[in-house]
Each structure stands twice: as structure tokens, then as C-alpha cells.
Motif scaffolding. Structure first.
Motif: not given
Lengths: 212, 52
Positions: A1-5, A27-30, A77-78, A174-175
Motif C-alpha cells: 500500500m505504501l508502494l501504491a501511495l 483509488i476510484h477505478v480499483p 464518494i470519490t 490495483f494490486l
């Protein structure tokens, strides 16, 4: 998750016209895909429940709906938060937005149905609802192709409509979201099984008290 | 208004929602585990009383 951020905020380039607000898309699409996945799990588990009459499939279907509703709420929401600076409105009755809202209401209704229906009918009715309710998922997914819409098309017949680093960032996001989704789903299933164990143990105590 | 505010709002609301849901699951699981332990103890007592 940190890598994603890291990839979302540092690695992925800024989109030319939307700027920083485009990053909501990661964040919306995944979340949207995982909501669809959750409802697909419900669909499969509901069919398996009706076929095998095994309560474990009813539990899976119920837990997947709850997790899916959480991710669908994130989408709802997003989306408007992105739409306000881009479309200048929080909400418009666009086919994709409307079908997603209907999808959310459908599965909230599923959860409400489970709470109101008698225990002996609950699993059967929920399974039927879980199968019929899934009709909404392909309608929502293909709404941007079936009707005229202002919603952006991320995945077209030519693949992903974005640059290389954006694709990589989306894939990592996504992952990470997939991992989060399955952790939440597994925890929810474990919780439901613990509830069933408590009920079983209470029944055993009840029987023992009667025998006395 | 700077668009960063919208970005911040979207991310913070998403993570708050996920944390609240996970926290609710964690609390419910903890409460159930405690109930299972209490029931097991009650059952154990009843079995021991029955044996004696």
C-alpha cells in the motif's frame, strides 16, 4: 500500500488538463473493479448455495456483499469529489453514475433484506437476490459504451487510455487494493463463522439445560 | 479553490471509511472471541459438574 501511495503521488506524472485531481482515479477505478468483483463473488456463491444448500456459500455471499458495498461507497464518494472541479457539478444523472447508484442501492437492499427476513427463509431469498442483483453489474460496466456519457473511458477496445507510468501506478494501486479487499473479505468471513460458532455453542448449552 | 483540497478530501474520506469498517470488524471479532471463551468455560464447568 505504501508502494501504491508512492507511485500515485511521486512516480505517476501529472495529467495535463486535470492536474493533481486526476490522482483520485487511482483509488476510484480499483474500488469500482473490486466492487464488481465482490458482487460477482456473491453471484457465484449464491448459485453454489442454491445448488449445494451449504450455509458456507451463503456466508461468503453475504460477506462479499458487505465488502462490495464498502468499495462501491468509496466509488460514489470519490467520483463526485473528482467531478466537482472537472465537470463543475457534484452529481449529474449520467448513465454510469446513475447505474452505479442503482447498484449501490440494490446491494444495500440485499443487506436490509437479510436483516428483516425470517432466519429459515434468509439464505434462499438472499441467494435469489444475489443472482438477480448481479444483472446490474454488466449494465453498470457497459453503460459508458451502451449510452452517451460524459464519464471518462479508461479501458477501451484499444486497451488502457493512459501513459506508461500511469498504467504502472494504476496496476500497483490495483494490486494493493486487491490485497486490502481480500484481507477485509477474509476477516468478515471469519467473523461470520465465529458468530455461527457462538450460536452453536449457545444451542448446546440450551440442550444441556433442558436435560437437567 | 486549489484542487489539492479535493484530492485530500477524496483520500482522507476513503481511508477513514476503510479504517472505520476494519475497526468495526476487529471490535466485533474481539467481542465474539470473548463470548466463545466464556461459553467454553461454562460448558467445561457443566461437564465437570456432570462427571462429579
Amino acid at each position: 500500500m505504501l508502494l501504491a501511495l508512492y507511485t500515485i503521488f511521486i512516480y505517476a506524472p501529472l495529467e495535463k488538463t486535470m492536474g493533481v485531481i486526476q490522482k483520485i482515479f487511482y483509488i476510484h477505478v480499483p474500488s469500482a473493479f473490486l466492487a464488481y468483483l465482490a458482487f460477482f463473488i456473491t453471484f457465484v456463491a449464491s448459485i453454489l448455495y442454491l445448488y449445494r444448500k451449504d450455509s458456507k456459500w451463503d456466508t461468503v455471499a453475504h460477506c462479499a456483499v458487505e465488502t462490495g458495498v464498502v468499495f462501491c461507497t468509496i466509488v460514489l464518494i470519490t467520483g463526485p469529489i473528482w467531478a466537482k472541479p472537472i465537470w463543475n457539478v457534484w452529481w449529474t444523472w449520467d448513465p454510469r453514475l446513475t447505474t452505479t447508484l442503482i447498484l449501490w442501492f440494490t446491494y444495500v437492499a440485499y443487506l436490509m433484506l437479510r436483516r428483516t427476513v425470517k432466519e429459515n427463509q434468509r439464505a434462499n431469498l438472499s441467494a435469489v437476490f444475489g443472482i438477480i442483483g448481479f444483472i446490474n453489474v454488466p449494465i453498470t460496466f457497459f453503460s459508458i459504451r451502451l449510452w452517451r456519457t460524459i464519464h471518462p473511458v479508461v479501458i477501451s477496445s484499444r486497451g488502457f487510455n493512459m501513459s506508461g507510468p500511469m498504467k504502472v501506478s494504476l496496476l500497483i494501486a490495483f494490486l494493493a487494493f486487491c490485497f486490502l479487499f481480500f484481507c477485509i473479505l477474509m476477516s468478515r468471513i471469519r467473523l461470520e463463522r465465529s458468530k455461527m460458532r457462538v450460536e452453536e455453542l449457545n444451542e448446546i448449552i440450551g440442550v444441556m439445560n433442558i436435560k437437567k | 479553490m486549489d484542487n489539492s483540497v479535493y484530492l485530500f478530501a477524496a483520500f482522507s474520506i476513503t481511508w477513514t471509511l476503510i479504517f472505520v469498517y476494519v475497526f468495526r470488524l476487529f471490535r466485533a471479532q474481539k467481542a465474539l472471541d470473548a463470548r466463545i471463551s466464556a461459553i467454553k468455560e461454562t460448558l467445561q464447568d457443566k461437564i465437570e459438574l456432570g462427571d462429579s
